[in-house]
Motif scaffolding. Structure first.
Motif, mmCIF file in Angstrom:
data_model
loop_
_atom_site.group_PDB
_atom_site.id
_atom_site.type_symbol
_atom_site.label_atom_id
_atom_site.label_comp_id
_atom_site.label_asym_id
_atom_site.label_seq_id
_atom_site.Cartn_x
_atom_site.Cartn_y
_atom_site.Cartn_z
ATOM 1 N N PHE A 110 9.506 31.101 10.638
ATOM 2 C CA PHE A 110 8.303 31.481 11.366
ATOM 3 C C PHE A 110 7.059 31.134 10.562
ATOM 4 C CE2 PHE A 110 11.537 33.997 13.347
ATOM 5 C CZ PHE A 110 11.135 34.152 14.656
ATOM 6 N N SER A 111 6.027 30.757 11.285
ATOM 7 C CA SER A 111 4.719 30.462 10.700
ATOM 8 C C SER A 111 3.835 31.688 10.928
ATOM 9 C CB SER A 111 4.146 29.230 11.400
ATOM 10 O OG SER A 111 2.805 29.076 11.121
ATOM 11 N N LYS A 112 3.373 32.311 9.853
ATOM 12 C CA LYS A 112 2.592 33.545 9.967
ATOM 13 C C LYS A 112 1.113 33.237 10.145
ATOM 14 C CE LYS A 112 5.801 36.286 7.230
ATOM 15 N NZ LYS A 112 6.001 37.081 6.014
ATOM 16 N N ARG A 113 0.502 33.964 11.095
ATOM 17 C CA ARG A 113 -0.930 33.889 11.337
ATOM 18 C C ARG A 113 -1.458 35.317 11.453
ATOM 19 N NH1 ARG A 113 0.249 29.307 10.364
ATOM 20 N NH2 ARG A 113 -0.483 27.421 11.376
ATOM 21 N N TYR A 114 -2.760 35.477 11.200
ATOM 22 C CA TYR A 114 -3.331 36.819 11.110
ATOM 23 C C TYR A 114 -4.622 36.930 11.911
ATOM 24 C CZ TYR A 114 -0.070 37.039 7.258
ATOM 25 O OH TYR A 114 1.074 36.997 6.517
ATOM 26 N N ILE A 115 -4.838 38.134 12.449
ATOM 27 C CA ILE A 115 -6.097 38.506 13.076
ATOM 28 C C ILE A 115 -6.602 39.704 12.290
ATOM 29 C CG2 ILE A 115 -7.264 39.258 15.175
ATOM 30 C CD1 ILE A 115 -4.903 38.074 16.770
ATOM 31 N N LEU A 116 -7.772 39.551 11.675
ATOM 32 C CA LEU A 116 -8.324 40.619 10.838
ATOM 33 C C LEU A 116 -9.343 41.440 11.615
ATOM 34 C CD1 LEU A 116 -8.888 38.672 7.491
ATOM 35 C CD2 LEU A 116 -6.851 39.899 8.260
ATOM 36 N N PHE B 89 -3.783 55.045 17.165
ATOM 37 C CA PHE B 89 -4.453 53.757 17.311
ATOM 38 C C PHE B 89 -3.575 52.828 18.138
ATOM 39 C CE2 PHE B 89 -1.997 53.139 13.447
ATOM 40 C CZ PHE B 89 -1.522 51.844 13.545
ATOM 41 N N ASP B 90 -4.226 51.895 18.844
ATOM 42 C CA ASP B 90 -3.543 50.928 19.699
ATOM 43 C C ASP B 90 -3.200 49.675 18.915
ATOM 44 O OD1 ASP B 90 -4.002 52.651 21.818
ATOM 45 O OD2 ASP B 90 -5.754 51.562 22.545
ATOM 46 N N ILE B 91 -2.120 49.031 19.311
ATOM 47 C CA ILE B 91 -1.753 47.733 18.749
ATOM 48 C C ILE B 91 -1.798 46.716 19.888
ATOM 49 C CG2 ILE B 91 0.008 46.364 17.586
ATOM 50 C CD1 ILE B 91 1.033 48.975 16.330
ATOM 51 N N PRO B 92 -2.795 45.809 19.853
ATOM 52 C CA PRO B 92 -2.884 44.776 20.888
ATOM 53 C C PRO B 92 -1.953 43.617 20.563
ATOM 54 C CG PRO B 92 -4.689 44.530 19.365
ATOM 55 C CD PRO B 92 -3.903 45.731 18.910
ATOM 56 N N CYS B 93 -1.669 42.787 21.561
ATOM 57 C CA CYS B 93 -0.740 41.685 21.307
ATOM 58 C C CYS B 93 -1.412 40.497 20.631
ATOM 59 C CB CYS B 93 -0.021 41.262 22.576
ATOM 60 S SG CYS B 93 -1.003 40.300 23.694
ATOM 61 N N GLY B 94 -2.711 40.282 20.829
ATOM 62 C CA GLY B 94 -3.423 39.221 20.142
ATOM 63 C C GLY B 94 -3.180 37.818 20.665
ATOM 64 N N LEU B 95 -2.415 37.688 21.737
ATOM 65 C CA LEU B 95 -2.001 36.371 22.210
ATOM 66 C C LEU B 95 -1.777 36.423 23.718
ATOM 67 C CD1 LEU B 95 -0.776 33.513 21.328
ATOM 68 C CD2 LEU B 95 1.404 34.695 21.254
ATOM 69 N N LYS B 96 -2.159 35.378 24.422
ATOM 70 C CA LYS B 96 -1.875 35.288 25.853
ATOM 71 C C LYS B 96 -0.436 34.807 26.020
ATOM 72 C CE LYS B 96 -3.403 33.133 30.106
ATOM 73 N NZ LYS B 96 -4.322 32.186 30.735
ATOM 74 N N GLY B 97 0.347 35.547 26.793
ATOM 75 C CA GLY B 97 1.734 35.159 26.991
ATOM 76 C C GLY B 97 2.472 36.154 27.858
ATOM 77 N N ILE C 190 3.137 26.283 25.431
ATOM 78 C CA ILE C 190 2.926 25.435 24.257
ATOM 79 C C ILE C 190 1.431 25.350 23.945
ATOM 80 C CG2 ILE C 190 3.089 23.067 23.389
ATOM 81 C CD1 ILE C 190 5.727 22.825 24.983
ATOM 82 N N ALA C 191 0.629 25.169 24.980
ATOM 83 C CA ALA C 191 -0.820 25.047 24.784
ATOM 84 C C ALA C 191 -1.407 26.328 24.190
ATOM 85 C CB ALA C 191 -1.507 24.707 26.102
ATOM 86 N N ASN C 192 -1.034 27.490 24.740
ATOM 87 C CA ASN C 192 -1.545 28.760 24.217
ATOM 88 C C ASN C 192 -1.075 29.011 22.794
ATOM 89 O OD1 ASN C 192 -2.960 29.418 26.525
ATOM 90 N ND2 ASN C 192 -1.301 30.633 27.389
ATOM 91 N N SER C 193 0.176 28.703 22.539
ATOM 92 C CA SER C 193 0.739 28.911 21.209
ATOM 93 C C SER C 193 0.038 28.043 20.174
ATOM 94 C CB SER C 193 2.239 28.613 21.244
ATOM 95 O OG SER C 193 2.825 28.858 19.993
ATOM 96 N N SER D 199 -3.977 27.422 15.744
ATOM 97 C CA SER D 199 -5.091 26.704 15.117
ATOM 98 C C SER D 199 -6.316 27.594 14.925
ATOM 99 C CB SER D 199 -5.456 25.462 15.927
ATOM 100 O OG SER D 199 -5.992 25.828 17.168
ATOM 101 N N GLU D 200 -6.473 28.627 15.766
ATOM 102 C CA GLU D 200 -7.639 29.510 15.677
ATOM 103 C C GLU D 200 -7.451 30.655 14.687
ATOM 104 O OE1 GLU D 200 -8.438 30.934 19.602
ATOM 105 O OE2 GLU D 200 -8.788 28.923 20.392
ATOM 106 N N LEU D 201 -6.215 31.073 14.463
ATOM 107 C CA LEU D 201 -5.957 32.245 13.639
ATOM 108 C C LEU D 201 -5.898 31.893 12.159
ATOM 109 C CD1 LEU D 201 -3.293 34.036 15.863
ATOM 110 C CD2 LEU D 201 -5.754 34.405 15.789
ATOM 111 N N LEU D 202 -6.024 32.905 11.342
ATOM 112 C CA LEU D 202 -6.001 32.760 9.892
ATOM 113 C C LEU D 202 -4.587 32.427 9.421
ATOM 114 C CD1 LEU D 202 -7.995 33.217 7.517
ATOM 115 C CD2 LEU D 202 -7.156 35.564 7.423
#
Length: 174
Positions: free
Chosen positions: A23-29, A110-118, A151-154, A159-162
Motif C-alpha cells: 500500500f502507498s500511504k497518503r495523509y490529510i492533516l 469526534f468524527d472520522i471522515p473518509c477523505g476520498l470520493k468512492g 481510477i481517476a478519483n484514486s 497526487s493531491e495528498l501528502l
C-alpha cells in the motif's frame, strides 16, 4: 566447503509489514481545521483504499476509555452490503462523509471522515468488539474502512495528498 544453514535465514527484523509492502500511504492533516485531526489513506494498486488514523492524530495522545460507533445519523455503516463482481450496493461516499465516531467515556466524541470520493466496501466490524485495535494497530487490524474509488478519483487523491515521505519530514519537525 562448510555451509552454515543459519546463514541462509534472512534478517527478520527488517521485513516490512503487509501494508508497507503493498500500500502507498497518503495523509490529510488537520481535517476540518482541527489541529492533529490527521487521517491516513493507504492505496493499493487495485484501487482499494484503507482508511485509518495517522500516527500524529490527537486520538493517540488521549488516554481514556472509548468505543467506535458506526451509526451516523440515520445511516448505519455496519449495514453496508456489497454484492457481486462489480461491487454493487455499497454506500456512496464523498470526502467529507463520516465513516464512524470515536466516543469517549466522558461523553466527548469526534468524527472520522473518509477523505476520498468512492464506495464503502466494508467497515472493520472488529473495532466494535475490540476498539483497542484502532490504537494498537492502526495500519493493520485497526483500519477503519475499505473504500473503492474509480481510477481517476484514486489517482487524483494520491497526487493531491501528502506522501509518506513528506509526512515523515513534517512529523520530524514537531
Amino acid at each position: 566447503m562448510d555451509y552454515n544453514i543459519l546463514d541462509s535465514i534472512p534478517d527478520l527484523t527488517n521485513f516490512k509489514t503487509f501494508t508497507d509492502r503493498y500500500f502507498s500511504k497518503r495523509y490529510i492533516l488537520n481535517v476540518d481545521g482541527v489541529e492533529n485531526n490527521d487521517i491516513m489513506l493507504m492505496f493499493h494498486s487495485n484501487r482499494i483504499t484503507l482508511l485509518s488514523l495517522a500516527p500524529s492524530h490527537f486520538f493517540f495522545k488521549k488516554d481514556m476509555e472509548y468505543k467506535i460507533n458506526f451509526s451516523i445519523g440515520n445511516v448505519d455503516r455496519l449495514n453496508n452490503t456489497v454484492k457481486g463482481k462489480s461491487k454493487k450496493g455499497g454506500q456512496i461516499l464523498t470526502p467529507n462523509s463520516v465513516i464512524c465516531k470515536v466516543e469517549y467515556s466522558d461523553g466527548s466524541a469526534f468524527d472520522i471522515p473518509c477523505g476520498l470520493k468512492g464506495t464503502l466496501m466494508e467497515v472493520n466490524e472488529q473495532l466494535v468488539e475490540h476498539p483497542e485495535l484502532l490504537k494498537k494497530m492502526p495500519d493493520a487490524d485497526g483500519y477503519i474502512a475499505i473504500i473503492l474509488s474509480s481510477i481517476a478519483n484514486s489517482e487524483a487523491a494520491k497526487s493531491e495528498l501528502l506522501s509518506h515521505e513528506d509526512y515523515v519530514k513534517i512529523a520530524a519537525s514537531w
